[in-house]
Structures are given as structure tokens and as C-alpha cells.
Design a protein around this motif. Sequence first.
Motif, mmCIF file in Angstrom:
data_model
loop_
_atom_site.group_PDB
_atom_site.id
_atom_site.type_symbol
_atom_site.label_atom_id
_atom_site.label_comp_id
_atom_site.label_asym_id
_atom_site.label_seq_id
_atom_site.Cartn_x
_atom_site.Cartn_y
_atom_site.Cartn_z
ATOM 1 N N ASP A 121 18.544 5.038 39.894
ATOM 2 C CA ASP A 121 18.754 6.450 39.587
ATOM 3 C C ASP A 121 20.079 6.633 38.856
ATOM 4 O O ASP A 121 20.976 5.781 38.927
ATOM 5 C CB ASP A 121 18.774 7.294 40.871
ATOM 6 N N TRP A 122 20.197 7.783 38.201
ATOM 7 C CA TRP A 122 21.445 8.150 37.523
ATOM 8 C C TRP A 122 22.248 9.097 38.403
ATOM 9 O O TRP A 122 21.728 10.080 38.932
ATOM 10 C CB TRP A 122 21.161 8.845 36.189
ATOM 11 N N VAL A 123 23.544 8.793 38.554
ATOM 12 C CA VAL A 123 24.456 9.678 39.255
ATOM 13 C C VAL A 123 25.655 9.959 38.355
ATOM 14 O O VAL A 123 26.190 9.053 37.704
ATOM 15 C CB VAL A 123 24.925 9.073 40.605
ATOM 16 N N ALA A 124 26.050 11.218 38.273
ATOM 17 C CA ALA A 124 27.254 11.599 37.536
ATOM 18 C C ALA A 124 28.410 11.700 38.519
ATOM 19 O O ALA A 124 28.309 12.396 39.536
ATOM 20 C CB ALA A 124 27.051 12.925 36.823
ATOM 21 N N ILE A 125 29.487 10.994 38.240
ATOM 22 C CA ILE A 125 30.716 11.085 39.032
ATOM 23 C C ILE A 125 31.686 11.950 38.243
ATOM 24 O O ILE A 125 32.172 11.556 37.180
ATOM 25 C CB ILE A 125 31.337 9.705 39.295
ATOM 26 N N SER A 126 31.955 13.153 38.746
ATOM 27 C CA SER A 126 32.834 14.088 38.054
ATOM 28 C C SER A 126 34.241 13.990 38.635
ATOM 29 O O SER A 126 34.471 14.342 39.791
ATOM 30 C CB SER A 126 32.297 15.517 38.202
ATOM 31 N N GLY A 127 35.166 13.503 37.821
ATOM 32 C CA GLY A 127 36.542 13.297 38.259
ATOM 33 C C GLY A 127 36.805 11.825 38.507
ATOM 34 O O GLY A 127 36.260 11.254 39.466
ATOM 35 N N GLY A 165 37.216 9.117 42.559
ATOM 36 C CA GLY A 165 36.226 8.859 41.523
ATOM 37 C C GLY A 165 36.105 7.401 41.137
ATOM 38 O O GLY A 165 34.992 6.897 40.950
ATOM 39 N N HIS A 166 37.222 6.687 41.008
ATOM 40 C CA HIS A 166 37.119 5.288 40.586
ATOM 41 C C HIS A 166 36.466 4.437 41.663
ATOM 42 O O HIS A 166 35.777 3.457 41.356
ATOM 43 C CB HIS A 166 38.487 4.749 40.153
ATOM 44 N N LEU A 167 36.633 4.831 42.931
ATOM 45 C CA LEU A 167 35.941 4.134 44.011
ATOM 46 C C LEU A 167 34.469 4.529 44.051
ATOM 47 O O LEU A 167 33.591 3.692 44.321
ATOM 48 C CB LEU A 167 36.611 4.438 45.349
ATOM 49 N N ALA A 168 34.177 5.796 43.776
ATOM 50 C CA ALA A 168 32.785 6.253 43.762
ATOM 51 C C ALA A 168 31.978 5.489 42.718
ATOM 52 O O ALA A 168 30.820 5.113 42.963
ATOM 53 C CB ALA A 168 32.728 7.751 43.475
ATOM 54 N N ILE A 169 32.560 5.250 41.555
ATOM 55 C CA ILE A 169 31.866 4.495 40.506
ATOM 56 C C ILE A 169 31.506 3.102 41.015
ATOM 57 O O ILE A 169 30.372 2.625 40.851
ATOM 58 C CB ILE A 169 32.743 4.401 39.244
ATOM 59 N N ALA A 219 28.851 3.196 43.771
ATOM 60 C CA ALA A 219 27.558 3.544 43.168
ATOM 61 C C ALA A 219 26.924 2.331 42.488
ATOM 62 O O ALA A 219 25.707 2.099 42.598
ATOM 63 C CB ALA A 219 27.731 4.688 42.167
ATOM 64 N N LYS A 220 27.720 1.534 41.800
ATOM 65 C CA LYS A 220 27.188 0.347 41.137
ATOM 66 C C LYS A 220 26.711 -0.683 42.172
ATOM 67 O O LYS A 220 25.664 -1.314 41.986
ATOM 68 C CB LYS A 220 28.232 -0.272 40.205
ATOM 69 N N VAL A 221 27.474 -0.854 43.242
ATOM 70 C CA VAL A 221 27.061 -1.775 44.308
ATOM 71 C C VAL A 221 25.729 -1.334 44.911
ATOM 72 O O VAL A 221 24.880 -2.156 45.267
ATOM 73 C CB VAL A 221 28.143 -1.853 45.407
ATOM 74 N N MET A 222 25.525 -0.010 44.989
ATOM 75 C CA MET A 222 24.308 0.539 45.591
ATOM 76 C C MET A 222 23.139 0.563 44.615
ATOM 77 O O MET A 222 22.045 1.000 44.956
ATOM 78 C CB MET A 222 24.610 1.931 46.139
ATOM 79 N N GLY A 223 23.374 0.111 43.382
ATOM 80 C CA GLY A 223 22.291 -0.038 42.423
ATOM 81 C C GLY A 223 22.025 1.158 41.537
ATOM 82 O O GLY A 223 20.960 1.241 40.905
ATOM 83 N N TYR A 224 22.985 2.083 41.420
ATOM 84 C CA TYR A 224 22.787 3.279 40.612
ATOM 85 C C TYR A 224 23.366 3.108 39.211
ATOM 86 O O TYR A 224 24.281 2.310 38.987
ATOM 87 C CB TYR A 224 23.445 4.495 41.276
ATOM 88 N N ASN A 225 22.844 3.885 38.267
ATOM 89 C CA ASN A 225 23.449 4.015 36.941
ATOM 90 C C ASN A 225 24.477 5.143 37.014
ATOM 91 O O ASN A 225 24.207 6.189 37.614
ATOM 92 C CB ASN A 225 22.385 4.344 35.902
ATOM 93 N N VAL A 226 25.624 4.943 36.388
ATOM 94 C CA VAL A 226 26.743 5.879 36.556
ATOM 95 C C VAL A 226 27.176 6.495 35.243
ATOM 96 O O VAL A 226 27.451 5.791 34.260
ATOM 97 C CB VAL A 226 27.955 5.178 37.205
ATOM 98 N N ALA A 227 27.253 7.833 35.245
ATOM 99 C CA ALA A 227 27.872 8.584 34.158
ATOM 100 C C ALA A 227 29.170 9.174 34.692
ATOM 101 O O ALA A 227 29.158 9.886 35.697
ATOM 102 C CB ALA A 227 26.945 9.694 33.670
ATOM 103 N N ALA A 228 30.295 8.859 34.068
ATOM 104 C CA ALA A 228 31.593 9.344 34.521
ATOM 105 C C ALA A 228 32.047 10.519 33.666
ATOM 106 O O ALA A 228 31.931 10.481 32.435
ATOM 107 C CB ALA A 228 32.629 8.229 34.478
#
Length: 345
Positions: free
Chosen positions: A171-177, A182-186, A189-198
Motif C-alpha cells: 500500500d501507499w502511505v504519505a508521511i507528512s513532515g 517523520g524520518h523514523l516513520a519512513i 513504513a518501509k520495514v512493514m512493506g509499504y510504499n512511502v510518499a514523503a
Amino acid sequence: MIPKTMKAAVVRGPGKPLKIEEVPVKEPKGNEILVKVIASGVCHSDVHAALGEWDVPTLPLVIGHEAIGHVVALGPYVTSVKEGDVVGVPWLNRACGHCGYCASGHEVLCGDQDNSGFSVDGGHAEYVIADANYVGRFPKEGIDFYEMAPILCAGLTVYKGLKTSNLKPDDWVAISGVGGLGHLAIQYAKVMGYNVAAIDIADEKLDFAKENGADITVNAAKTDPWTFLQEKVGGVHAVVITAVENEAFKDSHKGLRRGGTITPLGIPDGSVEMPIGPTIMNEYTLRGSVIGNRQDLQEAIDLAVRGKVKTRVTKAKLEDLSDVLDKLKNGKIIGRMVLEISQPV
């Protein structure tokens, strides 16, 4: 030998300047432990507490809720940890342990809880008292104390927020901030298998996002991020907002796919507006998420210990905390600030 007094960052009242003072070292009672602090991460919540922006229930107060160090003394009822163990003292210092929330793994919602650096003294000090049942556990060797300290709040907060955002792998997740959270959320999210938009408003932080694994980035000061996400990936399945500016929340639903979730983690003043019609017709979810339970905490820690997540750390001295808080309030920090309290043994 444990000293009778210690240095600590003390807030004495709203509008009163934070001071580094010499205060008594408390003895652990009941199921409490005394932790000699090695490193203590600085959170934006410390800004709220220090500047009187939050109604702090206990004053004077030692702030801080990302402390990691060695256990040096035990209360009479402690059986779960030993002297010399490495533990982290998180926001949730203790809960009642017997209400419906505690019994079901939702202790962060317990109505009878204490919070480090808010209702009880926290970790911006040479020693801190903690409940043995609520500390995070770390290995005794092979860790960087300074990189691990922010996992106790920043890491836990984003990890739990991602877990509750109705996402599945790819899935795609947007990390706002793209700040401390935020840098930890990215990375989580990648470890959990998500696609990330920052999303951020500073190109420097968007470059930082790419370093941490973001698949795409967008500068919200130059491009409407929600239109961009709809055009680029067909919208995202979730938006996780770590920013603390109201503007970051505005129109965030417009970047969602149908059935998408908005999870606010940053805490600015004001409210999040969700239009009723589109929310109903598209089955949007606005999902509050506060910290995480003890299982979430240990999972977040274990991923960091295994090197799957790495904190960008800038070190500072306890005596420099007021300056650190000012920089944090004005968005002048990339990654996470961590106080050097003492040296690991």
C-alpha cells in the motif's frame, strides 16, 4: 554509589524559565526502579511542557520521556528486572493494570496512568524513577544509547500510528513532515512493506526523506501534495501526519484513495476538518493514535536493535536544553536531538 542529589531539567511553573537544578535522587518504592540515565531524547512534547503550552498537572517537574540507561536500584517488589539491565523509560510511566483498557492491551487509554515528564518526573536528569512493568528492554551490549533513546517515544509513536492506519504490504502511505518522527516513520513504513510518499516544505528535509527510503517526495510549499499524489499514484491508502503545523492537516483527505485513513500524530492547536459528504461516500477514516502499548514498544525497540531503523541523532548537553527546545520549536532540527547525560558503563 548512588549520590543523594543530581542535575535535572526542572520546570517550576507556566512562563517560568526551565532551569538545570540540583535536586534529590529518589529511592525506588514498591515495583519502582531507579535508572541511571545515559541518554535522553528531546521530544516536541517537552516544548509544550517547558513553555506552559500544556496544562502540566505536577509542578515542579523534571521533563523528558525518552530516557535510556542502567538499572541501579530496585524497589522491594521488583522481580522482572535486575540491577545492571539496560532499560528505557517511556511516556507511559505506569498504568493501573486492572481496568478494561489495561486488561485488553490498551493501557495507553487507562484513566489512572502516570506519564514521564508530565505527571511524574521524567528523564532529562542523571537519574529517573520508573515502574519496572512499563520500561522498554534493551540488550546490555551492542547498542548505541543515543540512537535508541528516541525510539521510546518518536519511534513508538510512528510505529503504532502505522500499525493502526489500515495498511497492508505494498500500500501507499504519505508521511507528512520529515522531522524527528517523520524520518523514523519512513523507515518503519518501509520495514512493514509499504510504499512511502514523503511531504515537507523544505527541500533539505525531502532529500533526508530519500536517504531514509522514501519512494517519492513532494514539496508542499511548491506543489499541492494531495493533487500530486492523486496524479502520481492514484491517491494513497493512508496519510500519517507527523508535522505540528495546522497547514499540514488542511485538505489531507483529498490525497486519499477511497477507504483511506488519516492518522494525525503531530499535535498543533486547532482541529482537523473532514467534509461529511466525501467522508461518508468514500468511507474515509480519521484515526487517532496515542503512543503505543508495551507490546508495541518492544516491537519498535527490537526493530531498531536489529538495525532495521536508524535514528538521525544530534547530541547536546543537559545544560543546553533550553537552546535545544528553542530550535525544536522553530523547526531548525533535522532528525532527533539527544542529551548526553552520562557515559555507558
